[in-house]
Scaffold this motif. Structure first.
Motif, PDB file in Angstrom:
ATOM      1  N   SER A 136      -4.197  -2.827   4.294  1.00 38.88           N
ATOM      2  CA  SER A 136      -2.972  -2.212   4.792  1.00 38.88           C
ATOM      3  C   SER A 136      -1.768  -2.545   3.923  1.00 38.88           C
ATOM      4  CB  SER A 136      -2.677  -2.725   6.208  1.00 38.88           C
ATOM      5  OG  SER A 136      -2.310  -4.088   6.155  1.00 38.88           O
ATOM      6  N   GLY A 137      -1.924  -3.507   3.032  1.00 41.14           N
ATOM      7  CA  GLY A 137      -0.771  -3.944   2.248  1.00 41.14           C
ATOM      8  C   GLY A 137       0.036  -5.020   2.954  1.00 41.14           C
ATOM      9  N   THR A 143       3.627  -9.691   6.965  1.00 41.68           N
ATOM     10  CA  THR A 143       4.298  -9.887   5.677  1.00 41.68           C
ATOM     11  C   THR A 143       3.668  -8.975   4.627  1.00 41.68           C
ATOM     12  OG1 THR A 143       4.623 -12.197   6.299  1.00 41.68           O
ATOM     13  CG2 THR A 143       4.885 -11.668   3.969  1.00 41.68           C
ATOM     14  N   ARG A 144       4.504  -8.379   3.789  1.00 42.41           N
ATOM     15  CA  ARG A 144       3.982  -7.532   2.702  1.00 42.41           C
ATOM     16  C   ARG A 144       3.152  -8.368   1.737  1.00 42.41           C
ATOM     17  NH1 ARG A 144       6.296  -3.010   0.746  1.00 42.41           N
ATOM     18  NH2 ARG A 144       4.460  -2.933  -0.536  1.00 42.41           N
ATOM     19  N   ASN A 145       2.065  -7.813   1.269  1.00 44.05           N
ATOM     20  CA  ASN A 145       1.289  -8.503   0.246  1.00 44.05           C
ATOM     21  C   ASN A 145       2.076  -8.498  -1.056  1.00 44.05           C
ATOM     22  OD1 ASN A 145      -0.726  -8.636   2.111  1.00 44.05           O
ATOM     23  ND2 ASN A 145      -1.983  -7.030   1.190  1.00 44.05           N
ATOM     24  N   VAL A 154      -8.367 -15.908  10.994  1.00 43.95           N
ATOM     25  CA  VAL A 154      -8.901 -15.079   9.912  1.00 43.95           C
ATOM     26  C   VAL A 154      -9.270 -13.666  10.401  1.00 43.95           C
ATOM     27  CG1 VAL A 154     -11.388 -15.560   9.963  1.00 43.95           C
ATOM     28  CG2 VAL A 154     -10.195 -15.370   7.761  1.00 43.95           C
ATOM     29  N   HIS A 155      -9.514 -13.523  11.697  1.00 46.21           N
ATOM     30  CA  HIS A 155      -9.834 -12.188  12.222  1.00 46.21           C
ATOM     31  C   HIS A 155      -8.619 -11.265  12.109  1.00 46.21           C
ATOM     32  CE1 HIS A 155     -13.390 -13.782  14.808  1.00 46.21           C
ATOM     33  NE2 HIS A 155     -13.565 -13.940  13.522  1.00 46.21           N
ATOM     34  N   LEU A 156      -7.432 -11.825  12.300  1.00 48.17           N
ATOM     35  CA  LEU A 156      -6.231 -11.005  12.127  1.00 48.17           C
ATOM     36  C   LEU A 156      -6.100 -10.619  10.649  1.00 48.17           C
ATOM     37  CD1 LEU A 156      -3.697  -9.670  13.221  1.00 48.17           C
ATOM     38  CD2 LEU A 156      -2.489 -11.844  12.997  1.00 48.17           C
ATOM     39  N   THR A 157      -6.310 -11.597   9.778  1.00 46.35           N
ATOM     40  CA  THR A 157      -6.284 -11.311   8.333  1.00 46.35           C
ATOM     41  C   THR A 157      -7.252 -10.179   8.005  1.00 46.35           C
ATOM     42  OG1 THR A 157      -5.819 -13.632   7.939  1.00 46.35           O
ATOM     43  CG2 THR A 157      -6.577 -12.365   6.048  1.00 46.35           C
ATOM     44  N   ASN A 158      -8.452 -10.261   8.546  1.00 42.15           N
ATOM     45  CA  ASN A 158      -9.446  -9.218   8.267  1.00 42.15           C
ATOM     46  C   ASN A 158      -9.005  -7.862   8.799  1.00 42.15           C
ATOM     47  OD1 ASN A 158     -10.996 -11.119   7.035  1.00 42.15           O
ATOM     48  ND2 ASN A 158     -12.337 -11.473   8.806  1.00 42.15           N
ATOM     49  N   ALA A 159      -8.422  -7.862   9.986  1.00 45.72           N
ATOM     50  CA  ALA A 159      -7.990  -6.590  10.583  1.00 45.72           C
ATOM     51  C   ALA A 159      -6.897  -5.933   9.752  1.00 45.72           C
ATOM     52  CB  ALA A 159      -7.501  -6.831  12.007  1.00 45.72           C
ATOM     53  N   LEU A 160      -6.169  -6.730   8.989  1.00 45.02           N
ATOM     54  CA  LEU A 160      -5.045  -6.182   8.212  1.00 45.02           C
ATOM     55  C   LEU A 160      -5.450  -5.795   6.795  1.00 45.02           C
ATOM     56  CD1 LEU A 160      -2.342  -8.760   9.352  1.00 45.02           C
ATOM     57  CD2 LEU A 160      -2.425  -6.351   9.986  1.00 45.02           C
ATOM     58  N   LYS A 161      -6.690  -6.113   6.423  1.00 51.94           N
ATOM     59  CA  LYS A 161      -7.143  -5.844   5.039  1.00 51.94           C
ATOM     60  C   LYS A 161      -6.932  -4.389   4.653  1.00 51.94           C
ATOM     61  CE  LYS A 161      -9.994  -9.359   3.204  1.00 51.94           C
ATOM     62  NZ  LYS A 161     -11.016 -10.138   3.901  1.00 51.94           N
ATOM     63  N   GLN A 166       9.814   0.190   2.906  1.00 52.54           N
ATOM     64  CA  GLN A 166       8.912  -0.852   3.373  1.00 52.54           C
ATOM     65  C   GLN A 166       7.547  -0.788   2.701  1.00 52.54           C
ATOM     66  OE1 GLN A 166      10.225  -1.840   7.575  1.00 52.54           O
ATOM     67  NE2 GLN A 166       8.048  -1.433   7.645  1.00 52.54           N
ATOM     68  N   GLN A 167       7.211   0.383   2.183  1.00 48.51           N
ATOM     69  CA  GLN A 167       5.929   0.531   1.488  1.00 48.51           C
ATOM     70  C   GLN A 167       6.099   0.349  -0.014  1.00 48.51           C
ATOM     71  OE1 GLN A 167       3.038   0.919   3.018  1.00 48.51           O
ATOM     72  NE2 GLN A 167       4.090   0.886   4.987  1.00 48.51           N
ATOM     73  N   SER A 168       7.342   0.388  -0.466  1.00 43.51           N
ATOM     74  CA  SER A 168       7.610   0.354  -1.901  1.00 43.51           C
ATOM     75  C   SER A 168       7.210  -0.989  -2.499  1.00 43.51           C
ATOM     76  CB  SER A 168       9.105   0.586  -2.129  1.00 43.51           C
ATOM     77  OG  SER A 168       9.457   0.249  -3.442  1.00 43.51           O
ATOM     78  N   ALA A 169       6.892  -0.972  -3.793  1.00 44.11           N
ATOM     79  CA  ALA A 169       6.590  -2.230  -4.480  1.00 44.11           C
ATOM     80  C   ALA A 169       7.858  -3.065  -4.654  1.00 44.11           C
ATOM     81  CB  ALA A 169       5.969  -1.936  -5.832  1.00 44.11           C
ATOM     82  N   VAL A 170       8.995  -2.396  -4.553  1.00 43.24           N
ATOM     83  CA  VAL A 170      10.276  -3.083  -4.695  1.00 43.24           C
ATOM     84  C   VAL A 170      10.491  -4.004  -3.494  1.00 43.24           C
ATOM     85  CG1 VAL A 170      12.766  -2.659  -4.663  1.00 43.24           C
ATOM     86  CG2 VAL A 170      11.267  -1.252  -6.073  1.00 43.24           C
ATOM     87  N   THR A 171      10.982  -5.213  -3.766  1.00 47.55           N
ATOM     88  CA  THR A 171      11.194  -6.154  -2.660  1.00 47.55           C
ATOM     89  C   THR A 171      12.678  -6.493  -2.555  1.00 47.55           C
ATOM     90  OG1 THR A 171      10.713  -7.924  -4.229  1.00 47.55           O
ATOM     91  CG2 THR A 171       8.919  -7.224  -2.805  1.00 47.55           C
ATOM     92  N   PRO A 172      13.426  -5.696  -1.783  1.00 48.08           N
ATOM     93  CA  PRO A 172      14.873  -5.897  -1.733  1.00 48.08           C
ATOM     94  C   PRO A 172      15.254  -7.192  -1.020  1.00 48.08           C
ATOM     95  CG  PRO A 172      14.207  -3.796  -0.718  1.00 48.08           C
ATOM     96  CD  PRO A 172      12.977  -4.615  -0.908  1.00 48.08           C
ATOM     97  N   ALA A 173      16.445  -7.706  -1.354  1.00 43.50           N
ATOM     98  CA  ALA A 173      16.998  -8.842  -0.620  1.00 43.50           C
ATOM     99  C   ALA A 173      17.724  -8.340   0.620  1.00 43.50           C
ATOM    100  CB  ALA A 173      17.962  -9.613  -1.507  1.00 43.50           C
ATOM    101  N   ALA A 174      18.231  -7.104   0.561  1.00 46.09           N
ATOM    102  CA  ALA A 174      18.929  -6.548   1.712  1.00 46.09           C
ATOM    103  C   ALA A 174      18.754  -5.032   1.730  1.00 46.09           C
ATOM    104  CB  ALA A 174      20.418  -6.884   1.656  1.00 46.09           C
ATOM    105  N   VAL A 175      18.652  -4.481   2.922  1.00 47.97           N
ATOM    106  CA  VAL A 175      18.560  -3.028   3.099  1.00 47.97           C
ATOM    107  C   VAL A 175      19.604  -2.641   4.149  1.00 47.97           C
ATOM    108  CG1 VAL A 175      17.113  -1.119   3.873  1.00 47.97           C
ATOM    109  CG2 VAL A 175      16.086  -2.999   2.607  1.00 47.97           C
ATOM    110  N   GLU A 176      20.683  -2.007   3.692  1.00 48.79           N
ATOM    111  CA  GLU A 176      21.797  -1.705   4.593  1.00 48.79           C
ATOM    112  C   GLU A 176      21.939  -0.198   4.793  1.00 48.79           C
ATOM    113  OE1 GLU A 176      23.729  -4.627   5.744  1.00 48.79           O
ATOM    114  OE2 GLU A 176      21.758  -5.213   4.978  1.00 48.79           O
TER     115      GLU A 176
END
Ligand SMILES: Cc1cc2nc3c(=O)[nH]c(=O)nc-3n(C[C@H](O)[C@H](O)[C@H](O)COP(=O)(O)OP(=O)(O)OC[C@H]3O[C@@H](n4cnc5c(N)ncnc54)[C@H](O)[C@@H]3O)c2cc1C
Ligand SMILES: Cc1cc2nc3c(=O)[nH]c(=O)nc-3n(C[C@H](O)[C@H](O)[C@H](O)COP(=O)(O)OP(=O)(O)OC[C@H]3O[C@@H](n4cnc5c(N)ncnc54)[C@H](O)[C@@H]3O)c2cc1C
Lengths: 405, 485
Positions: free
Chosen positions: B134-135, B222-224, B125-132, A202-212
């Protein structure tokens, strides 16, 4: 059970069928491909089956808008075949795609492994037409990808198990086919390590389509996974990568490096094909297992839930869409202490500890299933029942099968 | 749908007293001058003061308020920041306005399970700021995000420039806690996906305050993306620009954002901010792709080529983050710049299938000429969501009349193209007369059935979104004059 199916060819026919059912007070069961009709409780009353099989046309496919309008009885395979001609797809993976229909898939809100990267089925339904238990033909949404006019019946009907309306037509948002795809797989020694690797993904730069995440005897027998050294006690981690060729190659290298640093020596790789293991797609559909359940928990609850299952049956087999928290468990034997005890005593509390619940997908005919054990978990029943009563006051549609009775 | 009788003065006095006792006098407003602030939201045509405004600080407060309103048969309406452009907060029939801005805590952020729990009054935008840092981020980013609340976003199913790739609010809401119209507290959904039973979260999002009062929201994080490529394509004609949009989508590229601005709006932005845009260009596209760095150059090159193929005069690339933010600033401030063009303006919010953009663009030009009303355009073009902005002077009654006709004709044209009259602002009171054009009588009965299941007495947000049984929708007399935020 059930009288011979009537098979309407238009939504007007469906309205007429509901009107007849209202007059004779006979419950109706909409049927798509019939792949999961055994699921849930059956009512003792006579049920008339209404097959959507002949409502199976492509109504409109403006490919450049990336939307398609189809009738509900079209099979997932037919749909995929139509879309692939334009290099598009609906990225929802369904077992028995040659039988399962889009109506049935929407009614059960089925989601497969690509949900992690592509979103869930409900995100793709942008327009819907259905006939409710009052015999009312109604629509929601439309044919545009962005639309907030009126209440969202697309969402309401997704996962309603045909209890609020018989779906006759839908409009879907579709996606371009990816240029390339590849699976990476490895085995992981124990649950703790598996959790670390899932969290790392979940932290990886890789963005999988599926994780099984897989484990158990079913997977040990899977030829394609042989080289990963899956044993009785460890876990397999399967990651699907999709995108442009450049992206997939980069992700493969990157993930292999990350895994190597985590102590995984020889990850297995299947390149260039999206479906090396039909087992992933078809796992939940094996009705020959004595008992199959599905849990929905938070992603961090996947391994604890699997542990609870293994405690009751060390030989069970597991497939989890681990990034989303959907866990399927095929038990190797029927529980000696009884189904209710297993469901309500062990599995439901284990799922609830991670904000989730568990349902029975398959149990042998004659097993003492109760409404509570099929649907282990708490739902806000008062509101759901109020909605059901408005859409189907005579309780004609799929009587007795869903969470409310 | 039942109509709600207006409460009598003595009932209102008793209610205000009871509310002060229940939630504290400092959280209750009744002075005429205080109430005036709440007589409308971003839709300023119809105005009506609430009789009482309350500021709950907890779910329990909301329950008390709703129960008292029920006891005394007084209608009530929830409100967030009041930036709605469709009149969702209009207190029809007066009654109590429940302002949720003081329920504004971020309760929990959970990165492993990718969700956050927030109260409804948290400003987007406050939620956006709180997540800054974090990725992670919360994806829905309406242009009003500096002011609007998550509760309001949930109620209106807000979108924004990045919804093309990331979806609208409903795609990012896992659960809500809400107070039902009768005062019962219900939790729909929660941190885990696929809650048991009907997808009532999905049905609730976008219900415009008519099904319950949101008191807590579980949102998905959502992941950045790893990187971005942002570009500006300049076109000699609107037709060429809309053609390029069609080409890009048709080629199977899903940009993170694809926004179009025409010459009219460019001139205003340039006058306000001096970005150095060529003022003779007829249209520009702001295009952003995001994702893995490894794939971005390829996508960028492909887009540049498709734009050139559609006769783009020039495609400028943002070299760095600074230039990227500058481009985005020009888009996000577009509305702010309009004040320079005319004393009043009215923004429409239609949607067409993406391939119909050239057609609707030509239609708008025709309508502009027919009614002699200047219209400038900002589109969320990738979604087919158009925002034609009609410029006028509200002191001129004849102009006002023409603006109304022109607006209606544009929305009718969207429907003719197979589209919708609203992509993000909602029906509210503004577009209620269009519901019968978009939906059949049976569709509307089904919608009313859903509302009655949640809100049987009908005293929560009455007369919104669905035309009344008699079909007497509100008749519009004035187009909206939009405050520039
Ligand atoms: C809880 C659960 C259990 C599952 N179990 C299995 C399984 O054991 N084996 C398997 O292969 N797959 C299973 N699936 C997945 C199933 O295959 C898919 O949901 C499938 O796509 C159903 O399609 P179908 O056309 O075969 O539907 P059917 O099996 O024909 O119907 C499934 C349900 O949907 C309703 N329905 C069907 N069509 C419509 C319609 N047009 N309008 C309204 N309601 C309709 C039916 O009344 C029934 O309740 C399960 C899914 C879920 C969510
Ligand atoms: C300059 C400007 C730009 C905008 N840009 C966009 C955009 O890009 N995308 C977009 O989608 N919208 C946009 N909007 C419209 C508006 O900002 C959104 O609809 C926003 O979601 C409203 O949030 P709010 O907190 O202001 O809600 P309000 O205006 O206070 O309320 C809106 C509706 O939600 C209901 N409501 C509010 N809070 C609750 C609650 N807690 N429980 C139940 N119901 C509630 C109200 O009754 C009302 O019906 C814009 C508006 C302006 C003025």
């Amino acid at each position: 059970m059930g009288s011979p199916a009537t098979s309407p060819t238009s939504s007007t026919d469906v309205v007429a069928a509901v009107q007849r059912a209202r007059a004779s007070k006979t419950p109706l069961q909409p049927v798509g491909g019939g792949t999961s009709l055994h699921f849930g409780l059956q009512s003792a009353a006579t049920v008339e089956q209404l097959s959507l099989a002949q409502l199976n046309r492509v109504v409109d496919y403006p490919a450049r808008d990336m939307t398609i309008t189809v009738e509900a009885g079209i099979t997932m395979a037919q749909l995929a075949e139509t879309l692939v001609k334009e290099h598009q797809r609906l990225p929802v993976d369904v077992p028995q795609a040659d039988r399962a229909t889009i109506g049935g898939v929407i009614a059960t809100n089925w989601n497969g492994h690509r949900r992690y990267g592509q979103g869930s089925l409900r995100d793709f339904v942008i327009g819907i037409e259905a006939v409710d238990g009052n015999g009312l033909l109604f629509h929601g949404g439309g044919r545009v990808v962005k639309n907030v006019a009126g209440y969202d019946f697309c969402k309401l009907l997704c996962g309603s198990f045909g209890t609020l309306g018989i779906i006759t037509q839908v409009t879907l948002k579709v996606r371009p086919l990816p240029e390339r795809s590849a699976w990476l797989a490895c085995s992981v020694n124990d649950a703790k390590k598996a959790e670390t690797m899932l969290a790392a993904l979940q932290q990886s730069a890789v963005t999988p389509a599926a994780v099984e995440l897989v484990s158990g005897s079913v997977w040990q027998k899977e030829a394609a996974l042989a080289e990963t050294n899956l044993t009785k006690d460890n876990f397999g981690l399967l990651v699907l990568l999709e995108g442009t060729t450049t992206e997939v190659l980069w992700m493969k290298d990157h993930l292999r490096r990350e895994w190597r640093e985590a102590g995984i020596v020889n990850p297995l790789m299947q390149d260039g094909c999206a479906e090396p293991w039909p087992a992933v797609q078809e796992f939940s559909a094996h009705i020959d297992s004595p008992l199959t359940v599905q849990a929905s928990v938070t992603p961090s609850g996947v391994l604890p839930f699997v542990a609870a299952c293994r405690k009751r049956d060390p030989d069970c087999s597991v497939l989890a869409h681990a990034g989303n928290g959907a866990v399927f468990v095929r038990f190797a034997k029927f529980p000696d202490k009884g189904l209710s005890e297993l469901m309500m005593g062990d599995l439901q509390p284990a799922a609830a500890a991670h904000h989730g619940h568990v349902v029975i997908l398959n149990a042998p005919p004659g097993a003492a299933i109760t409404h509570r054990s099929v649907w282990g978990g708490e739902a806000p029943l008062a509101v759901m029942t109020a909605v059901k009563k408005k859409f189907d006051p005579l309780d004609l549609l799929n009587r007795g099968r869903f969470v409310y009775i | 749908m039942q109509s709600i009788p207006s409460p009598s003065a003595s009932t209102l006095t008793r209610l205000a007293d009871a509310l002060r006792r229940a939630i504290g006098a400092e959280n209750v407003l009744t002075a005429r001058s205080d109430l005036m602030v709440y007589e409308c939201d971003g839709f300023v045509i119809e105005k009506n003061s609430p009789d009482v405004v309350v500021f709950p600080r907890s779910t329990a407060d909301v329950v008390k308020i709703v129960k008292l309103c029920n006891e005394m048969q007084v209608p009530f309406v929830p409100r967030g920041a009041g930036t709605s452009l469709a009149g969702g907060c209009l207190p029809i029939g007066g009654g109590v306005m429940i302002v949720l801005m003081r329920l504004n805590r971020i309760v929990e952020i959970n990165y492993r399970d990718r969700y956050a729990v927030v109260e409804p009054g948290v400003v987007n935008v406050h939620l956006t700021n709180a997540l800054k840092g974090s990725g992670y981020h919360y994806a829905p980013d309406p242009s009003s995000q500096g002011a609007c609340t998550i509760g309001g976003n949930v109620a209106t199913n807000s979108g924004g420039p990045h919804t093309l790739k990331y979806g609208v609010t409903v795609n990012h809401v896992l659960g809500v806690e809400m107070v039902m119209a009768d005062g019962a507290v219900v939790q729909l959904g929660g941190p885990a996906e696929d809650p048991l039973g009907l997808d009532l979260v999905g049905a609730f999002v976008g219900s415009e305050g008519t099904l319950g009062v949101v008191t807590k929201v579980w949102v998905r994080l959502t992941r950045n993306p790893q990187g971005w490529r942002t570009m500006l394509a300049i076109f000699e004609s609107c037709d060429d620009a809309t053609q390029a949009i069609s080409e890009i989508i048709g080629a199977g590229i899903v940009p993170a954002a694809l926004e179009m601005m025409d010459q009219g709006i460019l001139v205003a932005i340039e006058a306000a901010f001096s970005f150095g845009f060529p003022l003779d260009a007829q249209a520009i596209l702001l295009i952003e792709v995001d994702g893995l760095d490894a794939g971005l150059d390829q996508q960028r090159d492909q887009i540049v080529e498709l734009c050139k193929k559609s006769k783009a005069r020039e495609v400028r690339l943002a070299k760095d983050e600074k230039e990227r933010l500058k481009l985005w600033k020009c888009r996000k401030q577009a509305f702010g710049a309009i004040g320079r063009l005319s004393p009043s303006y009215c923004t429409q919010d239609g949607v067409v299938p993406r391939t119909q953009l050239p057609l609707i663009q030509r239609k708008i030009t025709e309508i502009s000429a027919k009614y002699d009303i200047k219209i400038v355009n900002v589109f969320h073009a990738g979604d087919g969501n158009i925002h034609p902005i009609l410029l006028f002077d509200e002191r001129d009654a004849a102009q006002v009349e023409r603006v109304l006709h022109a607006s209606n004709e544009i929305l009718e044209a969207c429907l003719d193209c197979g589209g919708s009259v609203t992509g993000e602002h909602g029906i509210g009171v503004e577009k209620i007369h269009f519901m019968q054009k978009m939906f059949s009588p049976d569709d509307l009965v089904a919608m009313d059935n859903l509302r009655q299941a949640f809100n049987p007495v009908g005293n929560l947000s009455p007369m919104k979104m669905l035309p009344t049984a008699g079909g007497c929708g509100m008749e519009q007399k004035h187009p909206g004059r939009r405050a520039a935020l």
